[in-house]
Design a protein around this motif. Structure first.
Motif, PDB file in Angstrom:
ATOM      1  N   ASN A  80     -13.494   5.156 -34.182  1.00  0.00           N
ATOM      2  CA  ASN A  80     -13.006   6.368 -34.821  1.00  0.00           C
ATOM      3  C   ASN A  80     -13.531   6.606 -36.092  1.00  0.00           C
ATOM      4  O   ASN A  80     -13.626   5.595 -37.129  1.00  0.00           O
ATOM      5  N   LEU A  81     -13.721   7.918 -36.424  1.00  0.00           N
ATOM      6  CA  LEU A  81     -14.080   8.281 -37.762  1.00  0.00           C
ATOM      7  C   LEU A  81     -12.929   8.216 -38.566  1.00  0.00           C
ATOM      8  O   LEU A  81     -11.713   8.022 -38.056  1.00  0.00           O
ATOM      9  N   ARG A  82     -13.060   8.179 -39.758  1.00  0.00           N
ATOM     10  CA  ARG A  82     -11.967   8.219 -40.942  1.00  0.00           C
ATOM     11  C   ARG A  82     -11.049   9.413 -40.520  1.00  0.00           C
ATOM     12  O   ARG A  82      -9.859   9.140 -40.909  1.00  0.00           O
ATOM     13  N   THR A  83     -11.316  10.377 -40.031  1.00  0.00           N
ATOM     14  CA  THR A  83     -10.466  11.444 -39.821  1.00  0.00           C
ATOM     15  C   THR A  83      -9.924  11.221 -38.499  1.00  0.00           C
ATOM     16  O   THR A  83      -8.890  12.222 -38.008  1.00  0.00           O
ATOM     17  N   GLY A  84     -10.146  10.172 -37.577  1.00  0.00           N
ATOM     18  CA  GLY A  84      -9.364  10.038 -36.287  1.00  0.00           C
ATOM     19  C   GLY A  84     -10.199  10.216 -35.260  1.00  0.00           C
ATOM     20  O   GLY A  84     -10.111   9.965 -34.181  1.00  0.00           O
ATOM     21  N   GLN A  85     -11.255  11.047 -35.417  1.00  0.00           N
ATOM     22  CA  GLN A  85     -12.095  11.631 -34.491  1.00  0.00           C
ATOM     23  C   GLN A  85     -12.910  10.324 -33.662  1.00  0.00           C
ATOM     24  O   GLN A  85     -13.383   9.673 -34.165  1.00  0.00           O
ATOM     25  N   PRO A  86     -12.617  10.413 -32.464  1.00  0.00           N
ATOM     26  CA  PRO A  86     -13.382   9.417 -31.715  1.00  0.00           C
ATOM     27  C   PRO A  86     -14.603   9.692 -31.523  1.00  0.00           C
ATOM     28  O   PRO A  86     -15.202  10.811 -31.471  1.00  0.00           O
ATOM     29  N   VAL A  87     -15.657   8.597 -31.716  1.00  0.00           N
ATOM     30  CA  VAL A  87     -17.291   8.639 -31.405  1.00  0.00           C
ATOM     31  C   VAL A  87     -17.430   7.571 -30.570  1.00  0.00           C
ATOM     32  O   VAL A  87     -16.824   6.482 -30.475  1.00  0.00           O
ATOM     33  N   MET A  88     -18.465   7.801 -29.577  1.00  0.00           N
ATOM     34  CA  MET A  88     -19.007   6.775 -28.725  1.00  0.00           C
ATOM     35  C   MET A  88     -20.198   6.181 -29.303  1.00  0.00           C
ATOM     36  O   MET A  88     -21.032   6.852 -29.634  1.00  0.00           O
ATOM     37  N   HIS A  89     -20.339   4.854 -29.282  1.00  0.00           N
ATOM     38  CA  HIS A  89     -21.315   4.267 -29.573  1.00  0.00           C
ATOM     39  C   HIS A  89     -22.160   3.397 -28.207  1.00  0.00           C
ATOM     40  O   HIS A  89     -21.296   2.860 -27.522  1.00  0.00           O
ATOM     41  N   LEU A  90     -23.308   3.755 -28.023  1.00  0.00           N
ATOM     42  CA  LEU A  90     -24.140   3.141 -26.946  1.00  0.00           C
ATOM     43  C   LEU A  90     -25.163   2.001 -27.280  1.00  0.00           C
ATOM     44  O   LEU A  90     -25.708   2.219 -28.308  1.00  0.00           O
ATOM     45  N   THR A  91     -25.061   0.962 -26.573  1.00  0.00           N
ATOM     46  CA  THR A  91     -26.010   0.047 -26.823  1.00  0.00           C
ATOM     47  C   THR A  91     -26.522  -0.562 -25.483  1.00  0.00           C
ATOM     48  O   THR A  91     -26.171  -0.058 -24.462  1.00  0.00           O
ATOM     49  N   GLY A  92     -27.449  -1.501 -25.241  1.00  0.00           N
ATOM     50  CA  GLY A  92     -27.916  -2.044 -24.225  1.00  0.00           C
ATOM     51  C   GLY A  92     -28.762  -0.953 -23.043  1.00  0.00           C
ATOM     52  O   GLY A  92     -29.250  -0.126 -23.656  1.00  0.00           O
ATOM     53  N   TRP A  93     -28.191  -1.083 -21.943  1.00  0.00           N
ATOM     54  CA  TRP A  93     -29.089  -0.087 -21.001  1.00  0.00           C
ATOM     55  C   TRP A  93     -28.420   1.230 -21.229  1.00  0.00           C
ATOM     56  O   TRP A  93     -29.066   2.063 -20.843  1.00  0.00           O
ATOM     57  N   ALA A  94     -27.049   1.441 -21.795  1.00  0.00           N
ATOM     58  CA  ALA A  94     -26.524   2.738 -21.871  1.00  0.00           C
ATOM     59  C   ALA A  94     -27.221   3.415 -22.863  1.00  0.00           C
ATOM     60  O   ALA A  94     -27.914   4.787 -22.680  1.00  0.00           O
ATOM     61  N   ALA A  95     -27.804   2.674 -24.013  1.00  0.00           N
ATOM     62  CA  ALA A  95     -28.757   3.474 -25.016  1.00  0.00           C
ATOM     63  C   ALA A  95     -29.922   3.668 -24.460  1.00  0.00           C
ATOM     64  O   ALA A  95     -30.697   4.715 -24.871  1.00  0.00           O
ATOM     65  N   ASP A  96     -30.343   2.910 -23.756  1.00  0.00           N
ATOM     66  CA  ASP A  96     -31.929   3.169 -22.886  1.00  0.00           C
ATOM     67  C   ASP A  96     -31.914   4.288 -22.218  1.00  0.00           C
ATOM     68  O   ASP A  96     -32.681   4.988 -22.152  1.00  0.00           O
ATOM     69  N   ARG A  97     -30.592   4.558 -21.231  1.00  0.00           N
ATOM     70  CA  ARG A  97     -30.824   5.419 -20.387  1.00  0.00           C
ATOM     71  C   ARG A  97     -30.769   6.801 -21.239  1.00  0.00           C
ATOM     72  O   ARG A  97     -31.251   7.718 -21.000  1.00  0.00           O
ATOM     73  N   LEU A  98     -29.658   6.831 -22.352  1.00  0.00           N
ATOM     74  CA  LEU A  98     -29.667   8.074 -23.038  1.00  0.00           C
ATOM     75  C   LEU A  98     -30.959   8.338 -23.771  1.00  0.00           C
ATOM     76  O   LEU A  98     -31.505   9.548 -23.959  1.00  0.00           O
ATOM     77  N   ALA A  99     -31.877   7.370 -24.180  1.00  0.00           N
ATOM     78  CA  ALA A  99     -33.147   7.479 -24.737  1.00  0.00           C
ATOM     79  C   ALA A  99     -34.024   8.263 -23.632  1.00  0.00           C
ATOM     80  O   ALA A  99     -34.900   9.171 -23.920  1.00  0.00           O
ATOM     81  N   GLN A 100     -33.779   7.700 -22.397  1.00  0.00           N
ATOM     82  CA  GLN A 100     -34.808   8.408 -21.342  1.00  0.00           C
ATOM     83  C   GLN A 100     -34.486   9.918 -21.042  1.00  0.00           C
ATOM     84  O   GLN A 100     -35.247  10.569 -20.603  1.00  0.00           O
ATOM     85  N   MET A 101     -32.941  10.154 -21.138  1.00  0.00           N
ATOM     86  CA  MET A 101     -32.521  11.363 -20.789  1.00  0.00           C
ATOM     87  C   MET A 101     -32.715  12.620 -21.942  1.00  0.00           C
ATOM     88  O   MET A 101     -33.131  13.501 -21.663  1.00  0.00           O
ATOM     89  N   THR A 102     -33.243  12.003 -23.278  1.00  0.00           N
ATOM     90  CA  THR A 102     -33.435  12.943 -24.200  1.00  0.00           C
ATOM     91  C   THR A 102     -34.965  13.565 -24.376  1.00  0.00           C
ATOM     92  O   THR A 102     -35.716  12.692 -24.376  1.00  0.00           O
ATOM     93  N   PRO A 103     -34.775  14.710 -24.294  1.00  0.00           N
ATOM     94  CA  PRO A 103     -36.282  15.297 -24.463  1.00  0.00           C
ATOM     95  C   PRO A 103     -36.965  15.135 -25.649  1.00  0.00           C
ATOM     96  O   PRO A 103     -36.357  15.005 -26.733  1.00  0.00           O
ATOM     97  N   GLU A 104     -38.273  15.017 -25.642  1.00  0.00           N
ATOM     98  CA  GLU A 104     -39.053  14.739 -26.824  1.00  0.00           C
ATOM     99  C   GLU A 104     -38.851  15.782 -27.597  1.00  0.00           C
ATOM    100  O   GLU A 104     -38.602  17.186 -27.545  1.00  0.00           O
ATOM    101  N   GLY A 105     -38.674  15.727 -29.040  1.00  0.00           N
ATOM    102  CA  GLY A 105     -38.367  16.421 -30.102  1.00  0.00           C
ATOM    103  C   GLY A 105     -36.967  16.774 -30.272  1.00  0.00           C
ATOM    104  O   GLY A 105     -36.463  17.638 -30.980  1.00  0.00           O
ATOM    105  N   HIS A 106     -36.022  15.817 -29.598  1.00  0.00           N
ATOM    106  CA  HIS A 106     -34.555  16.218 -29.800  1.00  0.00           C
ATOM    107  C   HIS A 106     -33.967  14.842 -29.994  1.00  0.00           C
ATOM    108  O   HIS A 106     -34.413  14.108 -29.673  1.00  0.00           O
TER     109      HIS A 106
END
Length: 142
Positions: A80-106
């Motif tokens: 959570n941010l200090r405001t209480g807003q939740p944020v998702m942190h990805l590591t490992g395979w989930a971060a790898d999958r996110l990188a694969q999904m993300t178009p170049e230049g984005h």
């Protein structure tokens, strides 16, 4: 542009039963240390865990995999941010999958929202790709 959307609904009483039955074995397999510290400080411990369980399920769906293809529960963690807003942190395979999904230049932004109304906890995850700044991607002329 939207790269993925996921949602999940989780029964808080089911999570409480799993905590009662498996305790630390369940906590350590599914939740990051930060998530465990947060949940154990809360009056509604099971509700806090249930929201994070739902967020992990929703995130895996937004990644287009569900909980298969190598994603581990602890590869997705809610903070959570200090405001209480939740944020998702990805590591490992989930971060790898996110990188694969993300178009170049984005850059990928993972939005998460959580709610609960006993006995239900719910999460939505939206993965957005935002274009990188034109200035940041341009090399200076020499």
């Amino acid at each position: 542009m939207i790269l993925g959307i996921g949602t999940d609904l989780c029964n808080i009483d089911r999570i409480q039963g799993t905590l009662d039955r498996f305790g630390d074995r369940f906590r350590n397999r599914v939740f990051t240390e930060l998530e465990q510290r947060k949940a154990e400080r809360r009056a509604d411990t099971a509700g806090t865990y249930a929201k994070r369980w739902a967020a992990k399920e929703a995130c895996s769906k937004a990644l287009g995999t569900g909980l298969r293809m190598g994603i581990a529960w602890r590869d997705m963690g809610v903070a959570n941010l200090r405001t209480g807003q939740p944020v998702m942190h990805l590591t490992g395979w989930a971060a790898d999958r996110l990188a694969q999904m993300t178009p170049e230049g984005h850059e990928a932004i993972v939005h998460v929202t959580l709610t609960d109304d006993h006995p239900w906890a719910q999460a939505f995850v939206v993965i957005e790709a935002r274009p990188l700044s034109a200035r940041a991607s341009e090399a200076p002329e020499t």
